[in-house]
Every structure is written in C-alpha cells, then in structure tokens.
Design a protein around this motif. Structure first.
Motif, short mmCIF file in Angstrom:
data_model
loop_
_atom_site.label_atom_id
_atom_site.label_comp_id
_atom_site.label_asym_id
_atom_site.label_seq_id
_atom_site.Cartn_x
_atom_site.Cartn_y
_atom_site.Cartn_z
N PRO A 187 0.81 -1.22 0.00
CA PRO A 187 0.00 0.00 0.00
C PRO A 187 0.85 1.28 0.00
CG PRO A 187 -0.14 -1.11 2.12
CD PRO A 187 0.53 -2.06 1.19
N LEU A 188 2.03 1.24 0.64
CA LEU A 188 2.85 2.44 0.67
C LEU A 188 3.57 2.69 -0.65
CD1 LEU A 188 4.37 2.33 4.27
CD2 LEU A 188 2.52 3.76 3.40
N THR A 189 3.69 1.66 -1.46
CA THR A 189 4.20 1.85 -2.82
C THR A 189 3.08 2.29 -3.75
OG1 THR A 189 5.90 0.15 -2.49
CG2 THR A 189 5.36 0.75 -4.76
N ALA A 190 1.93 1.61 -3.65
CA ALA A 190 0.82 1.92 -4.56
C ALA A 190 0.19 3.28 -4.28
CB ALA A 190 -0.24 0.82 -4.45
N GLY A 191 0.04 3.64 -2.99
CA GLY A 191 -0.62 4.89 -2.64
C GLY A 191 0.01 6.11 -3.29
N PRO A 192 1.33 6.34 -3.12
CA PRO A 192 1.95 7.50 -3.77
C PRO A 192 1.86 7.47 -5.29
CG PRO A 192 3.34 6.70 -2.00
CD PRO A 192 2.25 5.69 -2.17
N LEU A 193 1.90 6.26 -5.89
CA LEU A 193 1.78 6.17 -7.35
C LEU A 193 0.38 6.59 -7.81
CD1 LEU A 193 3.71 2.84 -8.05
CD2 LEU A 193 4.52 5.18 -8.37
N VAL A 194 -0.63 6.21 -7.03
CA VAL A 194 -2.00 6.64 -7.36
C VAL A 194 -2.14 8.15 -7.17
CG1 VAL A 194 -4.44 6.39 -6.73
CG2 VAL A 194 -2.97 4.38 -6.81
N VAL A 195 -1.53 8.69 -6.12
CA VAL A 195 -1.53 10.15 -5.93
C VAL A 195 -0.89 10.83 -7.13
CG1 VAL A 195 -0.59 12.04 -4.55
CG2 VAL A 195 -1.61 10.06 -3.41
N ALA A 196 0.24 10.29 -7.60
CA ALA A 196 0.90 10.85 -8.79
C ALA A 196 -0.04 10.84 -10.00
CB ALA A 196 2.17 10.07 -9.09
N ALA A 197 -0.79 9.75 -10.15
CA ALA A 197 -1.75 9.67 -11.26
C ALA A 197 -2.84 10.74 -11.11
CB ALA A 197 -2.38 8.29 -11.31
N GLY A 198 -3.29 10.98 -9.88
CA GLY A 198 -4.29 12.03 -9.64
C GLY A 198 -3.76 13.41 -9.99
N LEU A 232 -6.77 11.31 -6.25
CA LEU A 232 -5.90 11.80 -5.17
C LEU A 232 -6.34 11.23 -3.83
CD1 LEU A 232 -5.55 15.55 -6.21
CD2 LEU A 232 -3.65 13.94 -5.98
N ALA A 233 -7.65 11.25 -3.57
CA ALA A 233 -8.18 10.73 -2.31
C ALA A 233 -7.91 9.24 -2.18
CB ALA A 233 -9.68 11.00 -2.23
N ALA A 234 -8.10 8.49 -3.26
CA ALA A 234 -7.86 7.05 -3.21
C ALA A 234 -6.40 6.76 -2.90
CB ALA A 234 -8.25 6.41 -4.54
N GLY A 235 -5.49 7.51 -3.50
CA GLY A 235 -4.07 7.30 -3.23
C GLY A 235 -3.69 7.59 -1.79
N MET A 236 -4.20 8.70 -1.25
CA MET A 236 -3.89 9.03 0.14
C MET A 236 -4.53 8.03 1.10
SD MET A 236 -1.74 11.46 0.16
CE MET A 236 -1.75 11.87 1.92
N ALA A 237 -5.73 7.55 0.77
CA ALA A 237 -6.38 6.54 1.62
C ALA A 237 -5.56 5.26 1.66
CB ALA A 237 -7.79 6.25 1.10
N LEU A 238 -4.94 4.91 0.55
CA LEU A 238 -4.07 3.72 0.53
C LEU A 238 -2.89 3.88 1.47
CD1 LEU A 238 -3.86 2.81 -3.27
CD2 LEU A 238 -4.50 1.24 -1.44
N ALA A 239 -2.39 5.10 1.61
CA ALA A 239 -1.11 5.30 2.30
C ALA A 239 -1.23 5.73 3.76
CB ALA A 239 -0.28 6.35 1.55
N VAL A 240 -2.27 6.47 4.14
CA VAL A 240 -2.29 7.14 5.44
C VAL A 240 -2.18 6.16 6.61
CG1 VAL A 240 -3.71 8.50 7.02
CG2 VAL A 240 -3.47 9.20 4.64
#
Length: 470
Positions: free
Chosen positions: A339-350, A374-382
């Motif tokens: 999740p800590l790898t995927a979350g920032p990558l999803v944020v980058a996509a946002g 952006l929200a989905a990416g941060m939710a993955l990581a927080v």
C-alpha cells in the motif's frame, strides 16, 4: 492495588468520555485550520494587496512553529502535565485566532498565524497523549479511532463552512469559528480530564527546539525569496545556507543528548524508519502543495466562489475518512510495502489528471476525477504509514517516532509551500501554466515516494508489530 486506590475508578467512564470530547474539540482546531484557510487565501491576498511571498507566509507562518515545536510540545506535556499543556495550547490558539480575525494589516495576521502554530504544537501531541493515558486496551483503540474520525469529519466540512463564511461574511470570520471550539475544549478538559505526566521524563530539549526552529526558518525564508522571484541572490543564499548550518548543529546536539534528545538519532538505525519518514516528507510535501494550489486556482483562474471551491474538495476528505480504516486492516495482514508503494503512485496519477483542469473545464469532467484519484491514493497510504512507522522502532521510542513522523509531514508541506512562489506570482493563463508545472513536479515527487517505500519497507508485518498484536 489497594481498595482505596481502586475506589476512584467508578466515575472513570463518564470522565473518559468527556476527556475524549475535550481532545476532539481541541485537536479539531488544527484540522479545521489546515483545510479552511486554503479557500480563503485569495480573499486574504486581495484584502491586503499581498504579493506572492506574503501569501506563502500566511500558510508557512503557521506550519513553521508547528513543524519545529511538535516534539517539544509532547515533551513539555510529559514533564509538566498533558492536561495543562492541552489547555495552554488551546487557549493560545484561541487568542491567536482572535488576533488573526481582528488583524489590521498583514503583519498582525502573520503574528497571529505564528501564535496559532505554537498553540497547535502544544495541543496536538498532548490531546493524543491524554487519550493514551485515559483509556486502556480495546477502549484506547476505539477512542483513538473516534478521535481520528472526528478530525477527518472536521477537515471534510471545514472548507464548506469556510467557503460560505468567506462568501457571505468575509474571511476574518473563518478565525472566529475557532473560539467556541476552543472554549468548549478548555471548559470540558478543566472540569473532567485527569492530569497525567511521565515522571521519568528527561530534561526538556530546549537547545534542540531552538536550533530546529531557526534552521527551518532560515531554509524556508531563503526558499520563499528564491521561489517568488526565481533568482538566487545573496540574501536567499545566505538565509538558506545559514538554515542548513543550524540544522546541522541541531543534529549534533541531538547526537550528544542521545536518548534524552527531542529527536533520538538511534531511531534512524532502522532503514524502514528512515524510508517511511523520507516517504512522508515527499508525499505530504507534494500532496500539501496540490491541496493549497487547487482551491486557489479554481477561485482565481476558473471563477469558482470560495463555497464552490470548498465543495470541490469535499470528496477528498470523505474518501480518506471512509477508506483509511480498511487500508489499515489490509496493511496489518500484508505489511506496509504494497500500500505504501501503490498509494503515492496513485496520488501521482491524480496529479497528472489534474493537469486537465483549465479555466473552462467542468467539475465533473476534470476536477472530480482528479480529486477522487488523489483521495484514493492518500487513503491507501495514510493508515499503513502510521502503523509501519510505529513498527519500525522499539516500544520505548514509539511515541517519539509518531510525533516525529507528524512533524516530518508538516515540514514537507512547509518546504513545498516555500517553493510555490512562481505559481502565486502568476496570473491568468500564466497561473494555469504554472499550476500544471507544479502538478507535474508533484507527480514526480509522489512517484519517488512510492519508490522509496518499495526499496525500504519490508514485505510482511514487522515481528515487533505481530508480537504486540498477539
């Protein structure tokens, strides 16, 4: 334990609930302030005729003391009493909010923002520490969950309230809404909360706090001057260099103080701890800059009202609040690496999706998809980030590690804001072009945060974490 010692336990549940209420009200001051100001920035700039660097300081005058003094605030609570520091910090925040609302010029507003940051640095760590001392076992986890959910809810509704107030009553009213929250927190904490402290707390690290504050001030001021003019002159170079020297001295002081330091360097012997804090700095810096710029650009370039801009951001806080607990449970089973790898990558996509926003784009077609991703990416990581940070250090450093990670997140936002001068200085089509450039840089930084997680975070839950859960 003797019967006499056990007797006071009877009224504890009612007092515990009221303590939770006081901590929620106090901490919501910071959560509200962090999200409501963004929709008011254009109005504040117009009211005072502020330049680009001055707009940056409206934000950073608050973030600087909060970033530098967060760990000191927790240490002061350990030594002198968490309830006392919670009340003191909340009272200071309320007085500073009144000063901001009544500020006759920008200088007074910035002074109020500095005092708000100091107040937040005192109340935030002690609200959580007071909950930790009041509740035990499963009740503690439930109370902290309610505390976090209430903070997320406050952050979700604050831009709506703030936008409506700016539209209908003027920007100073966003600071008045802090007064009833602070008054309620002080009254409830004073009446119902039990004092707690750490009797074994080491001597407070004032030299470290002073050096950290002055060092961050020098670096931030130098970067702000450079970014607003995009020119390296003697002043900006000297300030930045002086700040870096002071931060190096801060590290030397912390090394000398060892475990009595505000930031014990022994924690950095863990590659996972180093990696997660570097990830935090990069991700929260990139995300914080977008959250600052997005409502500003929607108002200044796309013709949104402050209320409309607040509504545009609402899905973000809702998605993070609802999805973060699920991600926390997933990380507990699989480890934080994925999740800590995927979350920032999803944020980058946002962020890349947000480059489609222009003066004429519709909310549904351009803004909403970007906000949702952006929200989905941060939710993955927080949530996985918090649990991974705590799992990367031994138990005696857990509280310090959590506080340091919060400080690093704010420092990321502080440095990112200092670098946004070129965006705030632009107008019209140049503002949109500068915004899109900032988004691309933010996407690169977020992707780098994901790479850091992949390289430094373990594949499975830490043995220490699994042993603690068992």
């Amino acid at each position: 334990m003797t019967p006499a010692a056990a007797a006071p336990a009877a009224p504890r549940p009612a007092h515990a609930r009221w303590t939770l209420a006081a901590c929620i009200l106090a901490s919501s001051l910071s959560f509200v302030e962090g999200s409501v100001l963004n929709v008011a920035l254009p109005a504040i700039r117009s009211s005072f005729g502020a330049g680009a660097s001055e707009v940056q300081w409206v934000v950073n005058a608050y973030l600087l003391p909060l970033s530098a003094l967060l760990l000191l605030g927790g240490a002061l609570g350990d030594r002198y009493g968490r309830k006392r520091l919670l009340i003191l910090g909340t009272g200071l925040f309320a007085a500073a909010s009144l000063l901001c609302a009544l500020a006759p010029d920008l200088g007074w507003l910035l002074a109020g923002r500095v005092l708000q940051g100091i107040g937040a640095a005192l109340l935030l760590p002690n609200s959580l520490a007071l909950l930790n001392a009041t509740f035990e076992g499963e009740e503690r986890g439930r109370a902290i969950g309610i505390w976090a959910a209430a903070g997320a809810a406050a952050a979700a509704i604050a831009p709506l309230i703030g936008g409506w107030l700016v539209d209908n009553a003027g920007w100073p009213t966003i600071f008045y809404i802090n007064l009833p929250l602070a008054g309620g927190a002080i009254l409830i904490a004073g009446r119902f909360a039990a004092e707690s402290r750490n009797e074994e707390a080491a001597r407070t690290d004032y030299p470290g706090a002073l050096l950290a504050t002055l060092g961050l001030l020098g670096v931030t001021y130098g970067l702000t001057l450079w970014s607003s003019r995009m020119v390296v002159d003697a002043t900006s170079a000297a300030l930045s260099a002086g700040g870096l020297v002071l931060l190096a001295l801060f590290l030397a002081v912390e090394a000398k103080r060892s475990d009595q330091a505000m930031m014990p360097l022994a924690m950095f012997g863990s590659a996972c701890f180093v990696g997660t804090n570097l990830l935090t700095f990069l991700l929260y810096g990139a995300f914080g800059s977008v959250m600052l710029l997005l409502p500003y650009v929607l108002i200044e370039a796309a013709g949104y009202s402050p209320l409309d801009a607040g509504l545009a951001l609402t899905p973000l806080a809702i998605v993070i609040a609802l999805a973060s607990p699920l991600m926390g449970r997933l990380a507990a089973r699989t480890g934080g690496r994925l999740p800590l790898t995927a979350g920032p990558l999803v944020v980058a996509a946002g962020m890349m999706l947000a480059t489609r926003i222009d003066a004429n784009s519709s909310y549904v077609a351009a803004v909403f998809p970007a906000v949702l991703v952006l929200a989905a990416g941060m939710a993955l990581a927080v949530a996985p980030l918090t649990s991974t940070v705590l799992a990367s250090v031994d138990h005696r450093h857990a509280g310090t590690a959590s506080g340091l990670n919060s400080a690093v997140a704010r420092t990321g936002g502080l440095i990112a804001t200092a670098l946004l001068g070129a965006v705030f200085a632009a107008q019209g089509s140049r503002l949109l072009a500068a915004f899109h450039s900032a988004l691309i840089v933010g996407a690169i930084v977020s992707a780098a945060a994901g790479a850091v997680a992949w390289l430094t975070v373990g594949r499975t839950p830490s043995p220490k974490r699994k042993a603690a859960e068992a």
